[in-house]
Design an enzyme around this catalytic site. Structure first.
Site, PDB file in Angstrom:
ATOM      1  N   HIS A 123      -1.932   4.157  -1.371  1.00 36.64           N
ATOM      2  CA  HIS A 123      -2.259   3.552  -0.075  1.00 36.64           C
ATOM      3  C   HIS A 123      -3.723   3.889   0.242  1.00 36.64           C
ATOM      4  O   HIS A 123      -4.219   4.931  -0.181  1.00 36.64           O
ATOM      5  CB  HIS A 123      -1.329   4.181   0.964  1.00 36.64           C
ATOM      6  CG  HIS A 123      -1.401   3.588   2.336  1.00 36.64           C
ATOM      7  ND1 HIS A 123      -2.374   3.918   3.232  1.00 36.64           N
ATOM      8  CD2 HIS A 123      -0.596   2.703   2.969  1.00 36.64           C
ATOM      9  CE1 HIS A 123      -2.171   3.266   4.372  1.00 36.64           C
ATOM     10  NE2 HIS A 123      -1.092   2.514   4.230  1.00 36.64           N
ATOM     11  N   ASP A 200       1.290  12.579  -1.021  1.00 37.04           N
ATOM     12  CA  ASP A 200       1.449  11.646   0.090  1.00 37.04           C
ATOM     13  C   ASP A 200       2.940  11.319   0.175  1.00 37.04           C
ATOM     14  O   ASP A 200       3.466  10.571  -0.656  1.00 37.04           O
ATOM     15  CB  ASP A 200       0.608  10.399  -0.179  1.00 37.04           C
ATOM     16  CG  ASP A 200       0.842   9.303   0.856  1.00 37.04           C
ATOM     17  OD1 ASP A 200       1.735   9.458   1.701  1.00 37.04           O
ATOM     18  OD2 ASP A 200       0.128   8.280   0.794  1.00 37.04           O
ATOM     19  N   GLN A 203       6.107   7.655   2.537  1.00 40.04           N
ATOM     20  CA  GLN A 203       7.288   6.814   2.269  1.00 40.04           C
ATOM     21  C   GLN A 203       8.481   7.623   1.787  1.00 40.04           C
ATOM     22  O   GLN A 203       9.616   7.188   1.946  1.00 40.04           O
ATOM     23  CB  GLN A 203       6.956   5.748   1.211  1.00 40.04           C
ATOM     24  CG  GLN A 203       5.954   4.701   1.660  1.00 40.04           C
ATOM     25  CD  GLN A 203       6.444   3.849   2.823  1.00 40.04           C
ATOM     26  OE1 GLN A 203       7.637   3.753   3.103  1.00 40.04           O
ATOM     27  NE2 GLN A 203       5.515   3.237   3.532  1.00 40.04           N
ATOM     28  N   LYS A 226       7.700   6.815  10.676  1.00 39.91           N
ATOM     29  CA  LYS A 226       8.469   6.124   9.638  1.00 39.91           C
ATOM     30  C   LYS A 226       9.843   6.767   9.446  1.00 39.91           C
ATOM     31  O   LYS A 226      10.622   6.352   8.593  1.00 39.91           O
ATOM     32  CB  LYS A 226       7.713   6.164   8.302  1.00 39.91           C
ATOM     33  CG  LYS A 226       6.416   5.349   8.300  1.00 39.91           C
ATOM     34  CD  LYS A 226       5.809   5.360   6.919  1.00 39.91           C
ATOM     35  CE  LYS A 226       4.340   5.004   6.916  1.00 39.91           C
ATOM     36  NZ  LYS A 226       4.063   3.586   7.110  1.00 39.91           N
ATOM     37  N   CYS A 366      -2.171  -2.305   2.658  1.00 38.40           N
ATOM     38  CA  CYS A 366      -3.164  -1.216   2.554  1.00 38.40           C
ATOM     39  C   CYS A 366      -3.182  -0.630   1.146  1.00 38.40           C
ATOM     40  O   CYS A 366      -3.301   0.589   0.971  1.00 38.40           O
ATOM     41  CB  CYS A 366      -2.899  -0.113   3.572  1.00 38.40           C
ATOM     42  SG  CYS A 366      -2.981  -0.691   5.250  1.00 38.40           S
TER      43      CYS A 366
HETATM   44  N1  7TS Z   1       0.705   6.575   2.569  1.00 36.61           N
HETATM   45  C1  7TS Z   1       1.665   5.682   2.299  1.00 36.61           C
HETATM   46  C2  7TS Z   1       2.340   5.715   0.970  1.00 36.61           C
HETATM   47  C3  7TS Z   1       2.031   4.761   3.283  1.00 36.61           C
HETATM   48  O1  7TS Z   1       2.979   3.887   3.013  1.00 36.61           O
HETATM   49  C4  7TS Z   1       1.381   4.766   4.537  1.00 36.61           C
HETATM   50  C5  7TS Z   1       1.679   3.757   5.609  1.00 36.61           C
HETATM   51  C6  7TS Z   1       0.401   5.746   4.764  1.00 36.61           C
HETATM   52  C7  7TS Z   1       0.086   6.626   3.755  1.00 36.61           C
HETATM   53  C8  7TS Z   1      -0.307   5.871   6.056  1.00 36.61           C
HETATM   54  O2  7TS Z   1       0.581   6.260   7.063  1.00 36.61           O
HETATM   55  P1  7TS Z   1       0.088   6.313   8.566  1.00 36.61           P
HETATM   56  O3  7TS Z   1       1.303   6.704   9.334  1.00 36.61           O
HETATM   57  O4  7TS Z   1      -1.011   7.291   8.626  1.00 36.61           O
HETATM   58  O5  7TS Z   1      -0.381   4.918   8.893  1.00 36.61           O
HETATM   59  N2  7TS Z   1       2.179   2.549   5.109  1.00 36.61           N
HETATM   60  C9  7TS Z   1       2.350   1.406   5.796  1.00 36.61           C
HETATM   61  C10 7TS Z   1       2.917   0.303   5.205  1.00 36.61           C
HETATM   62  O6  7TS Z   1       3.309   0.223   4.052  1.00 36.61           O
HETATM   63  N3  7TS Z   1       2.967  -0.695   6.122  1.00 36.61           N
HETATM   64  O7  7TS Z   1       2.447  -0.237   7.254  1.00 36.61           O
HETATM   65  C11 7TS Z   1       2.051   1.068   7.070  1.00 36.61           C
END
Ligand code: 7TS
Length: 411
Positions: A123, A200, A203, A226, A366
């Site tokens: 990501h 990371d 997910q 999430k 992303c």
């Molecule tokens: N890493 C992964 C693997 C992710 O899927 C996401 C967010 C992030 C980092 C960043 O998370 P955040 O909470 O800091 O935004 N992924 C997604 C997605 O797949 N669709 O919307 C956000």
């Protein structure tokens, strides 16, 4: 086993209708999950009963707020089997957690010629912070590729992991492919060359049991939103000895022990990394979300999603003209299916599905370098969670048939 009908009753939003009066089928859980009533109530309860600033007041409310906030930290620590709750830093989200590591650890530790090993399925939030570090320190970025069946290509690990590698930063579960990466093996190899392992878990943490000690993670990042928690709160796990060695991230109140006009001394870990008034209410509600998930049992969560994924993979294979990405194997894949209809833009797929009440995401997710690697600009993506049912998978498949009808003129 999950009692999915009982779980569904815990989520008020699942009762609403969307476009055309359709009952909501929410399959955009990889973007953010819905919230159970207990989490929404916990937020309300905090603001109605013990809203106060933490770590400073001597009054009842301040004590209660501090206890709840630090209690939430202990819950997060237990959830990932951290040996000590001081290893858990509250942040806004995964993005901030990874930036904290990049800024407060990597930027100070790395020098020209050092290497950072990433993968092409990351990501943007596990790519861009490392690009910034590389630019500032003169370190070099290296990348693990993916195999034909969209798993991490470990055949290149020996070549890419060298004595110059100082950091290996990988996702535990891809937000596009659903691939679950063998972090434990990579962490062992990373430690053998003296590199630190950054995971990371944005997910993975919502969908499977996480044990930072078993994984061999030096840092691990995830987001509350999430995993049934509110937006604006997430956590960074860091090994205590690394956190102790690191300088602060942001400067200001709470992160200091003493301040003089021209210099300061830092507070203990983890407060050294929590400058200013933290997100108290959301942290407390995050703790409640963790209680909720633990009540269901993370093994049960994973099993339920494995079943849904197996069913969805089988049903989606019935549809012609559809390219499905990812390993297509529930053993190594979370509840995420990315796909493309030949000749139909994924945004059009998303719009047609929305008119049928089915919420999915379409776009680059992303993960633009991964899109390029797959040879596409975007994909459509359905992602499951604890409250999704086989009947909802059927609704999704039926809505996909509707896409086919509407775009039947497309070759
Ligand atoms: N890493 C992964 C693997 C992710 O899927 C996401 C967010 C992030 C980092 C960043 O998370 P955040 O909470 O800091 O935004 N992924 C997604 C997605 O797949 N669709 O919307 C956000």
């Amino acid at each position: 086993m999950l009692d999915v009908e009982a779980v569904r009753r815990d989520f008020p939003i699942l009762g609403r209708t969307v476009r055309n009066g359709r009952r909501l089928v929410y399959l955009d859980n990889a973007a953010t999950s819905q919230k159970p009533r207990v989490v929404i109530e916990a937020l309300k309860h905090y603001y109605e009963h013990y809203n106060a600033n933490v770590h400073r007041g001597v009054h009842t409310l301040a004590e209660e707020a501090t206890e709840a906030y630090e209690g939430a930290r202990a819950k997060v620590a237990r959830f990932i089997n951290a040996p000590d709750s001081r290893s858990v830093i509250f942040v806004r989200n995964t993005t901030e957690a990874l930036n904290l590591v990049a800024y407060a650890y990597a930027r100070r530790e790395l020098k020209p010629g050092d290497e950072i090993l990433l993968s092409i399925m990351e990501h943007h939030s596990n790519l861009v912070p490392w690009q910034l570090v590389a630019r500032e320190t003169g370190a070099e970025l290296k990348f693990l590729d993916i195999t034909e069946d969209h798993r991490l290509d470990l055949s290149q690990l020996d070549r890419l992991l060298t004595r110059r590698t100082r950091i290996v930063a990988l996702t535990l579960m891809s937000n596009v492919l659903g691939t679950i990466n063998p972090i434990k093996a990579v962490a062992r190899a990373a430690h053998d060359v003296g590199a630190v392992m950054v995971v990371d878990a944005a997910q993975a943490a919502p969908h499977m049991p996480i044990d930072v000690q078993d994984l061999g993670a030096d840092f691990l990042a995830f987001s509350g939103h999430k995993m049934c928690g509110p937006t604006g709160i997430g956590a960074l796990f860091g090994k205590l000895e690394l956190l102790e060695r690191m300088g602060p991230f942001l400067g200001g109140g709470s992160m200091i022990r003493d301040v003089h006009l021209t210099y300061s001394e830092w507070n203990d870990v983890p407060w050294k990394f929590e400058a200013g008034t933290p997100n108290i209410g959301d942290a407390v509600a995050f703790g409640v979300a963790i209680d909720y998930l633990e009540g269901l049992g993370m093994e049960n969560v994973r099993r339920h999603e494995k079943e849904l994924l197996a069913y969805a993979l089988q049903r989606i294979a019935e549809i012609e003209g559809l390219e499905v990405y990812g390993p297509k194997d529930p053993e190594v894949q979370g509840g995420i299916i990315s796909f493309n209809y030949l000749g139909v833009h994924p945004h059009d797929v998303g719009t047609v599905l929305d008119s049928e009440g089915v919420a999915i995401r379409a776009g680059h997710h992303c993960a633009k370098p991964l899109m390029r690697r797959l040879g596409v600009v975007a994909t459509a993506r359905a992602s499951f969670y604890i409250y999704n049912t086989k009947a909802e998978v059927d609704a999704f498949i039926q809505a996909l048939a509707r896409v086919r009808e509407i775009f039947s003129h497309v070759p």
